[in-house]
Write an enzyme that holds these catalytic residues in place. Sequence first.
Site, PDB file in Angstrom:
ATOM      1  N   HIS A   1      35.120 -36.045 -69.190  1.00  0.00           N
ATOM      2  CA  HIS A   1      34.991 -36.678 -67.883  1.00  0.00           C
ATOM      3  C   HIS A   1      35.637 -38.067 -67.870  1.00  0.00           C
ATOM      4  CE1 HIS A   1      32.162 -38.469 -64.656  1.00  0.00           C
ATOM      5  NE2 HIS A   1      32.984 -37.644 -64.032  1.00  0.00           N
ATOM      6  N   ARG A   2      36.671 -38.224 -67.042  1.00  0.00           N
ATOM      7  CA  ARG A   2      37.446 -39.473 -66.964  1.00  0.00           C
ATOM      8  C   ARG A   2      37.977 -39.881 -68.343  1.00  0.00           C
ATOM      9  NH1 ARG A   2      33.164 -42.790 -63.110  1.00  0.00           N
ATOM     10  NH2 ARG A   2      32.503 -40.938 -61.949  1.00  0.00           N
TER      11      ARG A   2
ATOM     12  N   GLU B   1      39.402 -34.417 -67.420  1.00  0.00           N
ATOM     13  CA  GLU B   1      39.298 -34.687 -65.986  1.00  0.00           C
ATOM     14  C   GLU B   1      39.719 -36.111 -65.698  1.00  0.00           C
ATOM     15  OE1 GLU B   1      36.985 -36.194 -62.387  1.00  0.00           O
ATOM     16  OE2 GLU B   1      36.929 -36.843 -64.479  1.00  0.00           O
TER      17      GLU B   1
ATOM     18  N   ASP C   1      40.897 -38.915 -62.112  1.00  0.00           N
ATOM     19  CA  ASP C   1      40.831 -39.147 -60.663  1.00  0.00           C
ATOM     20  C   ASP C   1      42.109 -39.831 -60.195  1.00  0.00           C
ATOM     21  OD1 ASP C   1      37.776 -38.612 -60.364  1.00  0.00           O
ATOM     22  OD2 ASP C   1      37.934 -40.071 -61.990  1.00  0.00           O
TER      23      ASP C   1
ATOM     24  N   HIS D   1      38.808 -44.095 -60.573  1.00  0.00           N
ATOM     25  CA  HIS D   1      37.760 -43.372 -59.860  1.00  0.00           C
ATOM     26  C   HIS D   1      37.343 -44.027 -58.555  1.00  0.00           C
ATOM     27  CE1 HIS D   1      33.552 -42.323 -58.896  1.00  0.00           C
ATOM     28  NE2 HIS D   1      33.923 -41.098 -59.263  1.00  0.00           N
TER      29      HIS D   1
ATOM     30  N   GLU E   1      41.219 -34.497 -60.180  1.00  0.00           N
ATOM     31  CA  GLU E   1      40.372 -34.710 -59.011  1.00  0.00           C
ATOM     32  C   GLU E   1      41.112 -35.608 -58.031  1.00  0.00           C
ATOM     33  OE1 GLU E   1      36.208 -36.689 -57.445  1.00  0.00           O
ATOM     34  OE2 GLU E   1      36.320 -36.041 -59.540  1.00  0.00           O
TER      35      GLU E   1
ATOM     36  N   LYS F   1      40.950 -37.979 -55.229  1.00  0.00           N
ATOM     37  CA  LYS F   1      39.865 -38.830 -54.738  1.00  0.00           C
ATOM     38  C   LYS F   1      40.098 -39.223 -53.283  1.00  0.00           C
ATOM     39  CE  LYS F   1      36.761 -40.292 -56.334  1.00  0.00           C
ATOM     40  NZ  LYS F   1      35.368 -39.766 -56.339  1.00  0.00           N
TER      41      LYS F   1
ATOM     42  N   ASP G   1      30.617 -37.144 -70.442  1.00  0.00           N
ATOM     43  CA  ASP G   1      31.160 -38.452 -70.817  1.00  0.00           C
ATOM     44  C   ASP G   1      31.323 -38.569 -72.323  1.00  0.00           C
ATOM     45  OD1 ASP G   1      30.981 -39.109 -68.130  1.00  0.00           O
ATOM     46  OD2 ASP G   1      29.078 -40.187 -68.352  1.00  0.00           O
TER      47      ASP G   1
END
Length: 242
Positions: free
Chosen positions: A7-8, A34, A36, A49, A111, A113, A230
């Site tokens: 995640h990120r 992943e 953003d 993000h 993703e 945003k 995370d």
Amino acid sequence: MTLIFAHRGSKGTHPENTLAAFKEAVRVKADGIELDIQFSKDEDLMVIHDGDVKRTTNGEGLVKDLTLKELKALDAGSWFDKAYSEEKIPLFKEVLALLEEEKYTGILNIEIKTDEYDYMGIESKILETLKEFDLSCDILFSSFNTETMERVMALDTTTPKAVIMDKSERKINFGKDQIAIGGIHPSIEWIKENKEIAREFPKAVRPWTANTKEDMALCFELGLAAFHTDFPERAMMEKDAF
């Protein structure tokens, strides 16, 4: 087999959405990464993000109101640890170049945003940018914004897509009913409240964000397609032990 999405990048161990975080995700061999994407004032694709830069940089202001030069002048790492003071907000191109160089073979979950600010034209620019690279990884598009997903579906008929939500039944049904949507990305809290629905859901379910051992174990037990975390290194170890 349940896949692990970083995640990120590796948000729990590195400053999120930075090249350092993405390098860590590659290092631990996360199944997916992943990130953003938002538009700068001059419509450059920036990997960040929040719509506001304040939380993850030493600056202030909205991403959409700052130029590439202004965004690149910001420190995007010291808020996490002074050791990362050289980290900048990456351009989408910079992340793709890293993944190309590393020959990353997992899944890149992009993703879009547009849930805070609906950046018109961002979907086509992302697709155009991807064509510039010879990537070894697969691509997955996702967004909270169903209108964004409709635009992506109109522009691209082959790349897998997923809709993100917290607990929205409308979006759950959108993901289920739209043939071109291959999965849903609900919150881990929705998973906890709807275990059997998640287990039997007819499309891929990839919740966010499973960080505890218990949440990770639940995702494995339900046989979900993947989960975002995370802490990808920890999750990969849990996966090996499960």
